[in-house]
Design a protein around this motif. Structure first.
Motif, PDB file in Angstrom:
ATOM      1  N   LYS A   1       0.843  -1.197   0.000  1.00  0.00           N
ATOM      2  CA  LYS A   1       0.000   0.000   0.000  1.00  0.00           C
ATOM      3  C   LYS A   1       0.879   1.248   0.000  1.00  0.00           C
ATOM      4  O   LYS A   1       1.931   1.278   0.632  1.00  0.00           O
ATOM      5  N   ALA A   2       0.402   2.265  -0.700  1.00  0.00           N
ATOM      6  CA  ALA A   2       1.187   3.485  -0.828  1.00  0.00           C
ATOM      7  C   ALA A   2       1.353   4.186   0.507  1.00  0.00           C
ATOM      8  O   ALA A   2       0.406   4.270   1.305  1.00  0.00           O
ATOM      9  N   SER A   3       2.549   4.661   0.767  1.00  0.00           N
ATOM     10  CA  SER A   3       2.792   5.487   1.939  1.00  0.00           C
ATOM     11  C   SER A   3       1.853   6.692   1.896  1.00  0.00           C
ATOM     12  O   SER A   3       1.676   7.323   0.860  1.00  0.00           O
ATOM     13  N   GLY A   4       1.248   6.992   3.021  1.00  0.00           N
ATOM     14  CA  GLY A   4       0.301   8.098   3.091  1.00  0.00           C
ATOM     15  C   GLY A   4      -1.141   7.683   2.915  1.00  0.00           C
ATOM     16  O   GLY A   4      -2.039   8.515   3.070  1.00  0.00           O
ATOM     17  N   SER A   5      -1.388   6.398   2.608  1.00  0.00           N
ATOM     18  CA  SER A   5      -2.762   5.942   2.325  1.00  0.00           C
ATOM     19  C   SER A   5      -3.366   5.132   3.459  1.00  0.00           C
ATOM     20  O   SER A   5      -4.510   4.691   3.351  1.00  0.00           O
ATOM     21  N   LEU A   6      -2.631   4.927   4.554  1.00  0.00           N
ATOM     22  CA  LEU A   6      -3.102   4.005   5.581  1.00  0.00           C
ATOM     23  C   LEU A   6      -3.779   4.682   6.767  1.00  0.00           C
ATOM     24  O   LEU A   6      -4.603   4.067   7.444  1.00  0.00           O
ATOM     25  N   GLY A   7      -3.431   5.929   7.049  1.00  0.00           N
ATOM     26  CA  GLY A   7      -4.011   6.633   8.185  1.00  0.00           C
ATOM     27  C   GLY A   7      -5.308   7.332   7.831  1.00  0.00           C
ATOM     28  O   GLY A   7      -5.821   7.220   6.711  1.00  0.00           O
ATOM     29  N   ARG A   8      -5.859   8.072   8.816  1.00  0.00           N
ATOM     30  CA  ARG A   8      -7.079   8.842   8.556  1.00  0.00           C
ATOM     31  C   ARG A   8      -6.807   9.887   7.469  1.00  0.00           C
ATOM     32  O   ARG A   8      -7.636  10.111   6.590  1.00  0.00           O
ATOM     33  N   PHE A   9      -5.635  10.525   7.566  1.00  0.00           N
ATOM     34  CA  PHE A   9      -5.200  11.481   6.548  1.00  0.00           C
ATOM     35  C   PHE A   9      -3.741  11.215   6.205  1.00  0.00           C
ATOM     36  O   PHE A   9      -2.959  10.787   7.053  1.00  0.00           O
ATOM     37  N   GLY A  10      -3.387  11.480   4.952  1.00  0.00           N
ATOM     38  CA  GLY A  10      -2.003  11.406   4.513  1.00  0.00           C
ATOM     39  C   GLY A  10      -1.562  12.746   3.963  1.00  0.00           C
ATOM     40  O   GLY A  10      -2.362  13.476   3.360  1.00  0.00           O
ATOM     41  N   VAL A  11      -0.291  13.070   4.184  1.00  0.00           N
ATOM     42  CA  VAL A  11       0.242  14.380   3.803  1.00  0.00           C
ATOM     43  C   VAL A  11       1.489  14.195   2.958  1.00  0.00           C
ATOM     44  O   VAL A  11       2.400  13.445   3.333  1.00  0.00           O
ATOM     45  N   TYR A  12       1.531  14.879   1.801  1.00  0.00           N
ATOM     46  CA  TYR A  12       2.713  14.878   0.943  1.00  0.00           C
ATOM     47  C   TYR A  12       3.235  16.305   0.814  1.00  0.00           C
ATOM     48  O   TYR A  12       2.478  17.274   0.950  1.00  0.00           O
ATOM     49  N   SER A  13       4.538  16.410   0.533  1.00  0.00           N
ATOM     50  CA  SER A  13       5.164  17.704   0.281  1.00  0.00           C
ATOM     51  C   SER A  13       5.788  17.712  -1.104  1.00  0.00           C
ATOM     52  O   SER A  13       6.354  16.704  -1.543  1.00  0.00           O
ATOM     53  N   PHE A  14       5.684  18.846  -1.772  1.00  0.00           N
ATOM     54  CA  PHE A  14       6.319  19.044  -3.085  1.00  0.00           C
ATOM     55  C   PHE A  14       7.303  20.203  -3.017  1.00  0.00           C
ATOM     56  O   PHE A  14       7.464  20.955  -3.978  1.00  0.00           O
ATOM     57  N   ASN A  15       7.947  20.337  -1.875  1.00  0.00           N
ATOM     58  CA  ASN A  15       8.991  21.344  -1.711  1.00  0.00           C
ATOM     59  C   ASN A  15      10.113  21.087  -2.721  1.00  0.00           C
ATOM     60  O   ASN A  15      10.232  19.984  -3.270  1.00  0.00           O
ATOM     61  N   GLY A  16      10.945  22.098  -2.947  1.00  0.00           N
ATOM     62  CA  GLY A  16      11.961  21.999  -3.993  1.00  0.00           C
ATOM     63  C   GLY A  16      12.944  20.863  -3.835  1.00  0.00           C
ATOM     64  O   GLY A  16      13.563  20.441  -4.809  1.00  0.00           O
ATOM     65  N   ASN A  17      13.114  20.339  -2.611  1.00  0.00           N
ATOM     66  CA  ASN A  17      14.088  19.271  -2.408  1.00  0.00           C
ATOM     67  C   ASN A  17      13.462  17.877  -2.343  1.00  0.00           C
ATOM     68  O   ASN A  17      14.173  16.895  -2.132  1.00  0.00           O
ATOM     69  N   LYS A  18      12.160  17.768  -2.531  1.00  0.00           N
ATOM     70  CA  LYS A  18      11.495  16.467  -2.400  1.00  0.00           C
ATOM     71  C   LYS A  18      11.671  15.638  -3.665  1.00  0.00           C
ATOM     72  O   LYS A  18      12.184  16.093  -4.686  1.00  0.00           O
ATOM     73  N   ILE A  19      11.186  14.399  -3.626  1.00  0.00           N
ATOM     74  CA  ILE A  19      11.441  13.463  -4.716  1.00  0.00           C
ATOM     75  C   ILE A  19      10.814  13.940  -6.019  1.00  0.00           C
ATOM     76  O   ILE A  19      11.364  13.734  -7.108  1.00  0.00           O
ATOM     77  N   ILE A  20       9.654  14.590  -5.946  1.00  0.00           N
ATOM     78  CA  ILE A  20       9.131  15.405  -7.044  1.00  0.00           C
ATOM     79  C   ILE A  20       8.724  16.743  -6.450  1.00  0.00           C
ATOM     80  O   ILE A  20       8.479  16.850  -5.250  1.00  0.00           O
ATOM     81  N   THR A  21       8.675  17.768  -7.272  1.00  0.00           N
ATOM     82  CA  THR A  21       8.449  19.108  -6.731  1.00  0.00           C
ATOM     83  C   THR A  21       7.494  19.917  -7.604  1.00  0.00           C
ATOM     84  O   THR A  21       7.387  19.688  -8.809  1.00  0.00           O
ATOM     85  N   THR A  22       6.802  20.848  -6.948  1.00  0.00           N
ATOM     86  CA  THR A  22       6.054  21.884  -7.657  1.00  0.00           C
ATOM     87  C   THR A  22       6.668  23.248  -7.331  1.00  0.00           C
ATOM     88  O   THR A  22       6.023  24.272  -7.490  1.00  0.00           O
ATOM     89  N   SER A  23       7.877  23.239  -6.854  1.00  0.00           N
ATOM     90  CA  SER A  23       8.650  24.357  -6.293  1.00  0.00           C
ATOM     91  C   SER A  23       8.233  24.629  -4.861  1.00  0.00           C
ATOM     92  O   SER A  23       9.059  24.934  -4.010  1.00  0.00           O
ATOM     93  N   GLY A  24       6.971  24.528  -4.582  1.00  0.00           N
ATOM     94  CA  GLY A  24       6.433  24.625  -3.233  1.00  0.00           C
ATOM     95  C   GLY A  24       4.996  24.166  -3.281  1.00  0.00           C
ATOM     96  O   GLY A  24       4.244  24.569  -4.170  1.00  0.00           O
ATOM     97  N   GLY A  25       4.603  23.318  -2.370  1.00  0.00           N
ATOM     98  CA  GLY A  25       3.232  22.828  -2.394  1.00  0.00           C
ATOM     99  C   GLY A  25       3.098  21.563  -1.577  1.00  0.00           C
ATOM    100  O   GLY A  25       4.081  21.004  -1.080  1.00  0.00           O
ATOM    101  N   GLY A  26       1.860  21.120  -1.411  1.00  0.00           N
ATOM    102  CA  GLY A  26       1.579  19.908  -0.650  1.00  0.00           C
ATOM    103  C   GLY A  26       0.262  19.313  -1.070  1.00  0.00           C
ATOM    104  O   GLY A  26      -0.458  19.870  -1.910  1.00  0.00           O
TER     105      GLY A  26
END
Length: 390
Positions: free
Chosen positions: A178-203
C-alpha cells in the motif's frame, strides 16, 4: 584548504525536471488560469489520489498546510494533546502549536528510525490513565522509509485515536503493498523543492473521507460561504495551490517511478562503495516495505574514526552538500519542557542525531557525482581502516 575551481556543486537533493512541465504551465498561461484552482489543480489532485489509492486529494500550498488542515478536520483545539514523531523536521509539529495544542513527542525505534510502537503504547497508556488521550497521532515516514504502520495503527485503533501520516518525504514508498500516506485517517505529501518530485512549493492532503476533504478545500480557500457576496462564518486560510504550480506537479507525477528508481540506485551505489567501511551503517529498509530512498542516510559508529560533523565539513570543502540527521524535536528550544517517551533506556532518536548524516541523493546525480562523494569520504579515513574488521 582551498576549494577546487571549476567543479559543479553537488546539492543534497536538487529539483529534477522532466521537460514536460512547460507544456502544462504554457496551457495555464494560454487560458489565463494562473490563479489558485483550475484544470491543472483538478488533474494533479486526481493523479495523486489515484497513485496513493485514496478516494480524494486536496492540493495545498505546502505539506505544513496539509498537516494543519488535518488537525482542523480532527477538531484539535487549544489545550488538546497531539502525539508526534520526535525525529523529524519542525514542520511536522508546528501546526500543533498553531492550534494552541500540546505536542507530546515519541521516540524512534532502530528498525525503521521511525515512531516506536513500544514508546507509543506507553504514552497512550499514560494518557488513558490520566484521562487525556491525544486528539491525533502524527507519524512521520523518515527519509522515505515507512514506519511500522500495522503496529501503530493497531495501537491507535485500540485507543480510538486517529492517525495522520506525515508522508512528506515518502511519496513513492510503500508498506506491505500500500502506498505510503494511504493508511491513516489522513495522509500528507510535500512538493517542496528538495522532495522526490516538486512543484517548487506545495503539498497534498489525501484521504478516503471525501466529505472531510470537501471541508479541507473550504477551509483552504478562506472558508468562504456559498453566497453571491463574500460571506464568512468561520476562520479560514489561504492554503490552495495555484494552477501554475499544479501544472509542474502533473508532469512530475508522470516520472515519479523513474525518480524513485534513480534514488534507490543512488542509495545502492553508496552502500556498495561505503558499506564495507568500518562503522558505516546505512538506514535499514523494513521487510515488506519499499523506501523511495529520498535521502541516503547512514550512521557512523566508533569504528568509523570520523564524526558526522567532520565528514560534513570535509564534503563542504569539496563543494558537496551533506546534512546531519534531523535534530529530535524534544531537544529543540521551541519545545523545551515538552513530554517525551523514549523507546527504551536509550533514546534512539538522540543516538541517530549524534551519529547520523545524509549524503547527496538527487535523482539527477551522475555516477561521476557519486564517485566524487565517495572519494571525498574515503579520503577522510586512515588507510588501515578502509575495510570492516580492520
Amino acid at each position: 584548504m582551498s576549494k577546487p575551481i571549476g567543479r559543479r556543486r553537488i546539492f543534497l537533493s536538487s529539483p529534477h525536471m522532466s521537460g514536460k512541465e512547460s507544456l502544462y504551465i504554457s496551457e495555464a498561461f494560454a487560458t489565463n488560469m494562473i490563479a489558485p484552482l483550475g484544470p491543472n489543480v483538478d488533474a494533479f489532485e486526481r493523479q495523486v489520489a489515484d497513485y496513493a489509492g485514496a478516494a480524494d486529494a486536496a492540493a495545498v500550498s505546502s505539506g505544513t498546510a496539509a498537516i494543519h488542515l488535518s488537525l482542523r478536520l480532527l477538531d484539535v483545539r487549544e489545550g488538546d494533546r497531539v502525539f508526534c514523531s520526535s525525529l523529524t523536521f519542525v514542520a511536522s509539529a508546528n501546526p500543533i502549536l498553531y492550534e494552541g495544542a500540546e505536542p507530546v513527542f515519541i521516540d524512534s525505534e532502530p528498525e525503521t528510525w521511525n515512531m516506536s510502537p513500544i514508546a507509543l503504547e506507553r504514552a497512550l497508556e499514560d494518557a488513558r490513565r490520566s484521562n487525556r488521550l491525544p486528539k491525533a497521532v502524527i507519524v512521520v515516514h523518515l527519509f522515505g522509509q515507512s514506519a511500522k504502520m500495522e503496529e501503530l495503527l493497531e495501537l491507535c485503533d485500540a485507543y480510538g485515536v486517529p492517525l495522520i501520516e506525515d508522508a512528506a518525504e515518502s511519496l513513492g514508498s510503500s508498506y506491505k503493498g500500500k502506498a505510503s500516506g494511504s493508511l491513516g485517517r489522513f495522509g500528507v505529501y510535500s512538493f517542496n523543492g528538495n522532495k522526490i518530485i516538486t512543484t517548487s512549493g506545495g503539498g497534498m492532503l489525501v484521504a478516503n473521507d471525501t466529505e472531510a476533504l470537501k471541508r479541507a478545500r473550504f477551509l483552504a480557500t478562506q472558508a468562504r460561504d456559498p453566497a453571491p457576496h463574500y460571506q464568512h462564518s468561520r476562520m479560514g486560510f489561504n492554503y490552495r495551490m495555484s494552477n501554475v504550480l499544479a501544472g509542474i506537479g502533473r508532469a512530475q507525477m508522470e516520472v515519479l517511478e523513474d525518480r524513485v528508481s534513480a534514488r534507490r540506485a543512488v542509495f545502492e551505489r553508496y552502500r556498495a562503495e561505503l558499506g564495507r567501511l568500518p562503522g558505516f551503517e546505512f538506514m535499514p529498509e523494513l521487510e515488506g516495505t519499499r523506501s523511495n530512498r529520498w535521502l541516503t542516510a547512514l550512521t557512523l559508529g566508533e569504528e568509523a574514526v570520523v564524526s558526522p560533523s567532520s565528514l560534513i565539513y570535509a564534503l563542504a570543502e569539496e563543494d558537496i552538500e551533506a546534512r546531519p540527521v534531523w535534530k529530535p524535536l524534544h531537544l529543540q528550544p521551541l519545545f523545551y519542557g515538552a513530554r517525551y517517551y523514549p523507546h527504551g533506556e536509550e533514546s534512539v532518536s538522540e543516538r541517530l542525531f549524534r551519529t547520523g548524516l545524509c549524503l547527496p541523493s538527487g535523482s539527477n546525480m551522475t555516477p561521476e557525482d557519486q564517485q566524487r562523494v565517495v572519494e571525498c569520504v574515503t579520503r577522510c579515513l586512515p588507510a588501515e581502516r578502509m575495510t570492516k574488521g580492520a
